[in-house]
Design a protein around this motif. Structure first.
Motif, mmCIF file in Angstrom:
data_model
loop_
_atom_site.group_PDB
_atom_site.id
_atom_site.type_symbol
_atom_site.label_atom_id
_atom_site.label_comp_id
_atom_site.label_asym_id
_atom_site.label_seq_id
_atom_site.Cartn_x
_atom_site.Cartn_y
_atom_site.Cartn_z
ATOM 1 N N ARG A 103 0.954 -1.193 0.047
ATOM 2 C CA ARG A 103 0.162 -0.174 0.088
ATOM 3 C C ARG A 103 0.939 1.332 -0.033
ATOM 4 N NH1 ARG A 103 -4.663 -0.923 -1.574
ATOM 5 N NH2 ARG A 103 -5.411 0.941 -0.702
ATOM 6 N N VAL A 104 0.413 2.123 -0.626
ATOM 7 C CA VAL A 104 1.004 3.449 -0.816
ATOM 8 C C VAL A 104 0.428 4.527 0.348
ATOM 9 C CG1 VAL A 104 1.699 5.410 -1.881
ATOM 10 C CG2 VAL A 104 1.933 3.582 -3.202
ATOM 11 N N PRO A 105 0.945 5.039 1.376
ATOM 12 C CA PRO A 105 0.225 5.910 2.366
ATOM 13 C C PRO A 105 0.250 7.319 1.815
ATOM 14 C CG PRO A 105 2.577 5.471 3.138
ATOM 15 C CD PRO A 105 2.348 4.431 1.882
ATOM 16 N N LEU A 106 -0.884 7.724 1.481
ATOM 17 C CA LEU A 106 -1.241 8.918 0.961
ATOM 18 C C LEU A 106 -0.591 10.294 1.042
ATOM 19 C CD1 LEU A 106 -4.485 8.322 -1.063
ATOM 20 C CD2 LEU A 106 -2.348 7.930 -1.709
ATOM 21 N N HIS A 107 -0.355 10.452 2.755
ATOM 22 C CA HIS A 107 0.150 11.534 3.387
ATOM 23 C C HIS A 107 1.418 11.700 2.904
ATOM 24 C CE1 HIS A 107 -2.995 13.416 5.840
ATOM 25 N NE2 HIS A 107 -3.191 12.167 6.342
ATOM 26 N N ALA A 108 2.365 10.166 3.017
ATOM 27 C CA ALA A 108 3.645 10.259 2.459
ATOM 28 C C ALA A 108 3.811 10.608 0.948
ATOM 29 C CB ALA A 108 4.236 8.897 2.701
ATOM 30 N N ALA A 109 2.942 9.964 0.241
ATOM 31 C CA ALA A 109 2.763 10.294 -1.309
ATOM 32 C C ALA A 109 2.784 11.935 -1.500
ATOM 33 C CB ALA A 109 1.816 9.697 -1.877
ATOM 34 N N TYR A 110 2.192 12.456 -0.806
ATOM 35 C CA TYR A 110 1.690 14.148 -0.855
ATOM 36 C C TYR A 110 3.128 14.889 -0.672
ATOM 37 C CZ TYR A 110 0.296 18.871 -0.165
ATOM 38 O OH TYR A 110 -0.211 20.108 -0.211
ATOM 39 N N SER A 111 3.729 14.307 0.615
ATOM 40 C CA SER A 111 5.118 14.832 0.595
ATOM 41 C C SER A 111 6.101 14.578 -0.207
ATOM 42 C CB SER A 111 5.778 14.253 2.108
ATOM 43 O OG SER A 111 6.768 14.757 2.707
ATOM 44 N N LEU A 112 6.109 13.434 -0.774
ATOM 45 C CA LEU A 112 7.009 12.920 -1.874
ATOM 46 C C LEU A 112 6.799 13.893 -3.152
ATOM 47 C CD1 LEU A 112 9.044 10.920 -3.263
ATOM 48 C CD2 LEU A 112 6.965 9.598 -3.809
ATOM 49 N N ARG A 113 5.628 14.169 -3.400
ATOM 50 C CA ARG A 113 5.271 15.040 -4.721
ATOM 51 C C ARG A 113 6.158 16.429 -4.485
ATOM 52 N NH1 ARG A 113 -0.533 17.809 -5.762
ATOM 53 N NH2 ARG A 113 -0.083 18.955 -7.590
ATOM 54 N N LYS A 114 5.891 17.020 -3.151
ATOM 55 C CA LYS A 114 6.560 18.213 -2.813
ATOM 56 C C LYS A 114 7.874 18.043 -3.021
ATOM 57 C CE LYS A 114 4.482 18.974 1.188
ATOM 58 N NZ LYS A 114 3.921 19.853 2.362
ATOM 59 N N PHE A 115 8.489 16.965 -2.475
ATOM 60 C CA PHE A 115 10.010 16.798 -2.711
ATOM 61 C C PHE A 115 10.734 16.710 -4.011
ATOM 62 C CE2 PHE A 115 13.576 13.589 -2.401
ATOM 63 C CZ PHE A 115 14.507 14.537 -1.801
ATOM 64 N N PHE A 116 9.672 16.208 -5.022
ATOM 65 C CA PHE A 116 10.062 16.159 -6.247
ATOM 66 C C PHE A 116 10.210 17.471 -6.923
ATOM 67 C CE2 PHE A 116 8.195 11.786 -7.203
ATOM 68 C CZ PHE A 116 9.373 10.728 -6.685
ATOM 69 N N ALA A 117 9.387 18.430 -6.644
ATOM 70 C CA ALA A 117 9.397 19.647 -6.893
ATOM 71 C C ALA A 117 10.600 20.526 -6.383
ATOM 72 C CB ALA A 117 7.970 20.676 -6.756
ATOM 73 N N LEU A 118 10.746 20.121 -5.298
ATOM 74 C CA LEU A 118 12.114 20.954 -4.568
ATOM 75 C C LEU A 118 13.199 20.525 -5.727
ATOM 76 C CD1 LEU A 118 12.584 22.688 -1.824
ATOM 77 C CD2 LEU A 118 13.223 20.262 -1.064
ATOM 78 N N VAL A 119 13.605 19.098 -5.603
ATOM 79 C CA VAL A 119 14.671 18.728 -6.399
ATOM 80 C C VAL A 119 14.613 19.176 -7.662
ATOM 81 C CG1 VAL A 119 16.121 16.611 -6.675
ATOM 82 C CG2 VAL A 119 14.694 16.660 -4.586
#
Length: 259
Positions: free
Chosen positions: A159-175
């Motif tokens: 399963r993909v935890p969606l709070h973590a997935a949202y954080s990952l999305r923000k991290f991608f933009a930052l990188v």
């Protein structure tokens, strides 16, 4: 929660050339363990940490975000830098994104980067709806085990935890915004038949980094988790050759620790 058998972090005290390996989102060190052991057997100092929230159960990951995952690899890198003359950072999927962030932040302290099927954007999971959906639904179907090789299994969450997935999305933009700050030699290996990360992510990285020493290698026989797939040996050999070209590899061997 106890760590799942096989998901433990790995360390090897080798020579003056160090390697940090970063695993992917919802994955574990198990996906990179053969790569880590290959490099350790050839005399390198190796660190393969377990990212916070990973390697136990997906519910634990709901309580973590990119800052936690990055802090762990940053700590591991600083530890290697204290005892090694040169340090390289390697990563799979989101681990490749973490490697790029480390390179951008630490500059010349990172001697080179090797990324396998690096991710730079959230795909699927109704990415644009994540800010709202994560408050309504805790998780979505998992991303693990995209492997062509019969019998090979990735140890990760189903399963993909969606709070973590949202954080990952923000991290991608930052990188992505910091990619021009990446100047180190870069080896990028990607699978044309990756069902998790599309080729556009690698193209975006190659187009935006400032590195002048860049090589792209296609992994024709593998899917996303190529480090456990048919091209694993090629990844190991290409990375060792890349490191050997840039660093005087010490052949001495040291002690190994699985914890």
């Amino acid at each position: 929660m106890p760590v799942l058998p096989g998901a433990e972090p790995y360390r090897h005290e080798g020579g003056e050339v160090g390697v940090l390996l970063c695993h992917g989102f919802t994955g574990s060190p198990q996906s990179l363990r053969p790569w880590a052991e290959y490099l350790a057997e050839r005399g390198l100092s190796v660190s393969l940490p377990l990212l916070p929230g990973h390697g136990t159960r997906w519910q634990d990951m709901q309580l973590t975000g990119w800052q936690d995952w990055y802090a762990e690899v940053d700590r591991a890198l600083r530890e290697l830098l204290r005892r090694c003359r040169q340090v390289f950072v390697l990563g799979l999927s989101m681990g490749g994104t973490l490697a790029l962030r480390l390179a951008a932040k630490h500059g010349p302290a990172v001697a080179g980067i090797v990324v396998v099927n690096p991710a730079m954007k959230t795909h699927g999971l109704s990415a644009h709806a994540l800010p709202v959906v994560r408050h309504l639904v805790p998780s979505a179907k998992g991303l693990t085990n995209d492997i062509a090789k019969e019998g090979a299994e990735e140890l990760g969450y189903d399963r993909v935890p969606l709070h973590a997935a949202y954080s990952l999305r923000k991290f991608f933009a930052l990188v992505e915004a910091a990619l021009p700050q990446v100047t180190q030699p870069l080896l990028l290996l990607r699978s044309p038949r990756d069902h998790v990360v599309p080729p556009a992510d690698s193209a975006r990285i190659l187009a935006r980094v400032s590195s002048r020493d860049v090589r792209e290698v296609l992994l024709e026989q593998s899917y996303h988790v190529a480090t456990l797939d048919h091209d694993a040996e090629r990844i190991f050999e290409e990375s060792l050759s890349f490191i050997g070209r840039l660093a005087p590899i010490a052949g001495q061997k040291g002690s190994t620790s699985g914890g």
